[in-house]
Design a protein around this motif. Structure first.
Motif, PDB file in Angstrom:
ATOM      1  N   VAL A   1       3.593   1.548   6.809  1.00 43.92           N
ATOM      2  CA  VAL A   1       3.578   1.050   5.436  1.00 43.92           C
ATOM      3  C   VAL A   1       5.016   0.827   4.956  1.00 43.92           C
ATOM      4  O   VAL A   1       5.367  -0.249   4.494  1.00 43.92           O
ATOM      5  CB  VAL A   1       2.871   2.046   4.500  1.00 43.92           C
ATOM      6  CG1 VAL A   1       2.961   1.578   3.052  1.00 43.92           C
ATOM      7  CG2 VAL A   1       1.425   2.233   4.918  1.00 43.92           C
TER       8      VAL A   1
ATOM      9  N   TYR B   1       9.577  -2.412   4.477  1.00 46.11           N
ATOM     10  CA  TYR B   1       8.172  -2.427   4.070  1.00 46.11           C
ATOM     11  C   TYR B   1       7.377  -3.390   4.942  1.00 46.11           C
ATOM     12  O   TYR B   1       7.904  -4.406   5.410  1.00 46.11           O
ATOM     13  CB  TYR B   1       8.047  -2.861   2.601  1.00 46.11           C
ATOM     14  CG  TYR B   1       8.746  -1.936   1.634  1.00 46.11           C
ATOM     15  CD1 TYR B   1      10.064  -2.184   1.248  1.00 46.11           C
ATOM     16  CD2 TYR B   1       8.101  -0.825   1.108  1.00 46.11           C
ATOM     17  CE1 TYR B   1      10.723  -1.334   0.371  1.00 46.11           C
ATOM     18  CE2 TYR B   1       8.753   0.030   0.233  1.00 46.11           C
ATOM     19  CZ  TYR B   1      10.063  -0.230  -0.131  1.00 46.11           C
ATOM     20  OH  TYR B   1      10.710   0.616  -0.990  1.00 46.11           O
TER      21      TYR B   1
ATOM     22  N   VAL C   1       2.579  -4.744   1.737  1.00 46.64           N
ATOM     23  CA  VAL C   1       2.891  -3.909   0.571  1.00 46.64           C
ATOM     24  C   VAL C   1       4.212  -4.288  -0.072  1.00 46.64           C
ATOM     25  O   VAL C   1       4.567  -3.753  -1.131  1.00 46.64           O
ATOM     26  CB  VAL C   1       2.912  -2.411   0.935  1.00 46.64           C
ATOM     27  CG1 VAL C   1       1.624  -2.002   1.635  1.00 46.64           C
ATOM     28  CG2 VAL C   1       4.114  -2.053   1.777  1.00 46.64           C
TER      29      VAL C   1
ATOM     30  N   ARG D   1       5.089  -4.271  -3.898  1.00 47.43           N
ATOM     31  CA  ARG D   1       4.111  -3.451  -4.638  1.00 47.43           C
ATOM     32  C   ARG D   1       4.388  -1.951  -4.469  1.00 47.43           C
ATOM     33  O   ARG D   1       4.155  -1.167  -5.382  1.00 47.43           O
ATOM     34  CB  ARG D   1       2.696  -3.748  -4.162  1.00 47.43           C
ATOM     35  CG  ARG D   1       2.268  -5.183  -4.353  1.00 47.43           C
ATOM     36  CD  ARG D   1       0.778  -5.358  -4.031  1.00 47.43           C
ATOM     37  NE  ARG D   1       0.460  -5.055  -2.638  1.00 47.43           N
ATOM     38  CZ  ARG D   1      -0.407  -4.117  -2.255  1.00 47.43           C
ATOM     39  NH1 ARG D   1      -1.052  -3.389  -3.159  1.00 47.43           N
ATOM     40  NH2 ARG D   1      -0.648  -3.923  -0.968  1.00 47.43           N
ATOM     41  N   PHE D   2       4.831  -1.570  -3.289  1.00 46.91           N
ATOM     42  CA  PHE D   2       5.082  -0.160  -2.978  1.00 46.91           C
ATOM     43  C   PHE D   2       6.581   0.094  -2.910  1.00 46.91           C
ATOM     44  O   PHE D   2       7.359  -0.791  -2.535  1.00 46.91           O
ATOM     45  CB  PHE D   2       4.468   0.223  -1.636  1.00 46.91           C
ATOM     46  CG  PHE D   2       2.964   0.228  -1.609  1.00 46.91           C
ATOM     47  CD1 PHE D   2       2.196  -0.252  -2.651  1.00 46.91           C
ATOM     48  CD2 PHE D   2       2.300   0.745  -0.493  1.00 46.91           C
ATOM     49  CE1 PHE D   2       0.816  -0.233  -2.606  1.00 46.91           C
ATOM     50  CE2 PHE D   2       0.920   0.776  -0.429  1.00 46.91           C
ATOM     51  CZ  PHE D   2       0.188   0.274  -1.488  1.00 46.91           C
TER      52      PHE D   2
ATOM     53  N   MET E   1       2.872   3.563  -5.321  1.00 48.64           N
ATOM     54  CA  MET E   1       1.964   2.469  -5.000  1.00 48.64           C
ATOM     55  C   MET E   1       1.536   1.806  -6.296  1.00 48.64           C
ATOM     56  O   MET E   1       0.894   2.437  -7.145  1.00 48.64           O
ATOM     57  CB  MET E   1       0.744   3.008  -4.250  1.00 48.64           C
ATOM     58  CG  MET E   1       1.099   3.829  -3.024  1.00 48.64           C
ATOM     59  SD  MET E   1      -0.307   4.760  -2.357  1.00 48.64           S
ATOM     60  CE  MET E   1      -1.448   3.453  -1.974  1.00 48.64           C
TER      61      MET E   1
ATOM     62  N   VAL F   1      -2.474  -1.770  -6.606  1.00 46.70           N
ATOM     63  CA  VAL F   1      -3.249  -1.508  -5.384  1.00 46.70           C
ATOM     64  C   VAL F   1      -4.496  -2.381  -5.352  1.00 46.70           C
ATOM     65  O   VAL F   1      -4.999  -2.841  -6.394  1.00 46.70           O
ATOM     66  CB  VAL F   1      -3.619  -0.021  -5.275  1.00 46.70           C
ATOM     67  CG1 VAL F   1      -2.370   0.846  -5.183  1.00 46.70           C
ATOM     68  CG2 VAL F   1      -4.505   0.412  -6.427  1.00 46.70           C
TER      69      VAL F   1
ATOM     70  N   ASP G   1      -5.829  -1.468   0.468  1.00 41.02           N
ATOM     71  CA  ASP G   1      -4.931  -0.310   0.549  1.00 41.02           C
ATOM     72  C   ASP G   1      -5.699   0.992   0.807  1.00 41.02           C
ATOM     73  O   ASP G   1      -5.074   2.046   0.977  1.00 41.02           O
ATOM     74  CB  ASP G   1      -4.121  -0.178  -0.735  1.00 41.02           C
ATOM     75  CG  ASP G   1      -3.197  -1.357  -0.977  1.00 41.02           C
ATOM     76  OD1 ASP G   1      -3.090  -1.799  -2.139  1.00 41.02           O
ATOM     77  OD2 ASP G   1      -2.595  -1.842   0.001  1.00 41.02           O
TER      78      ASP G   1
END
Length: 120
Positions: A53, A64, A68, A71-72, A87, A90, A94
């Motif tokens: 991830v 990343y 993701v 977003r993460f 996170m 989502v 996910d």
């Protein structure tokens, strides 16, 4: 031997946010400190292989997966020996068991995993 303990998993609605945390306990490889360890979060969905991830190679910027990116956010606190994964936004894809990982030399350590379920 290092032990990794994850927390923060659970049920979250699509579009929501969740923060995972991982704390490292125990002894480190001789002549090393936590800041020298590569750290990361992986996940495994039912019937799928475990996938990366996000990770932080010691001294480098975070990396990343495409799924993701944006977003993460992964972060580490070397003084507290923690690795967090924020996170945001989502979605159902996910949903998985998320695992914390540390690596130095040939030594790989894994947490027990924490379930994240994205559902309305």
């Amino acid at each position: 031997q290092m032990r990794l303990v994850e927390s923060g998993g659970g049920l979250v609605q699509p579009g929501g946010s969740l923060r995972l945390s991982c704390t490292a306990y125990g002894s480190f490889l001789k002549m090393t400190t936590f800041d020298l360890y590569n750290v990361g979060w992986y996940r495994q969905a039912p019937g799928e292989q475990r996938e990366l991830v996000a990770r932080i190679i010691s001294g480098d910027e975070p990396e990343y997966s495409d799924s993701v990116q944006g977003r993460f956010t992964i972060s580490r606190d070397n003084s507290k020996k923690t690795i967090d994964l924020q996170m945001n936004s989502v979605n159902a894809e996910d949903t998985a068991v998320y695992y914390c990982n540390t690596q130095v030399g040939t030594i790989d350590s894994w947490g027990q995993g924490t379930q994240v379920t994205v559902s309305s």
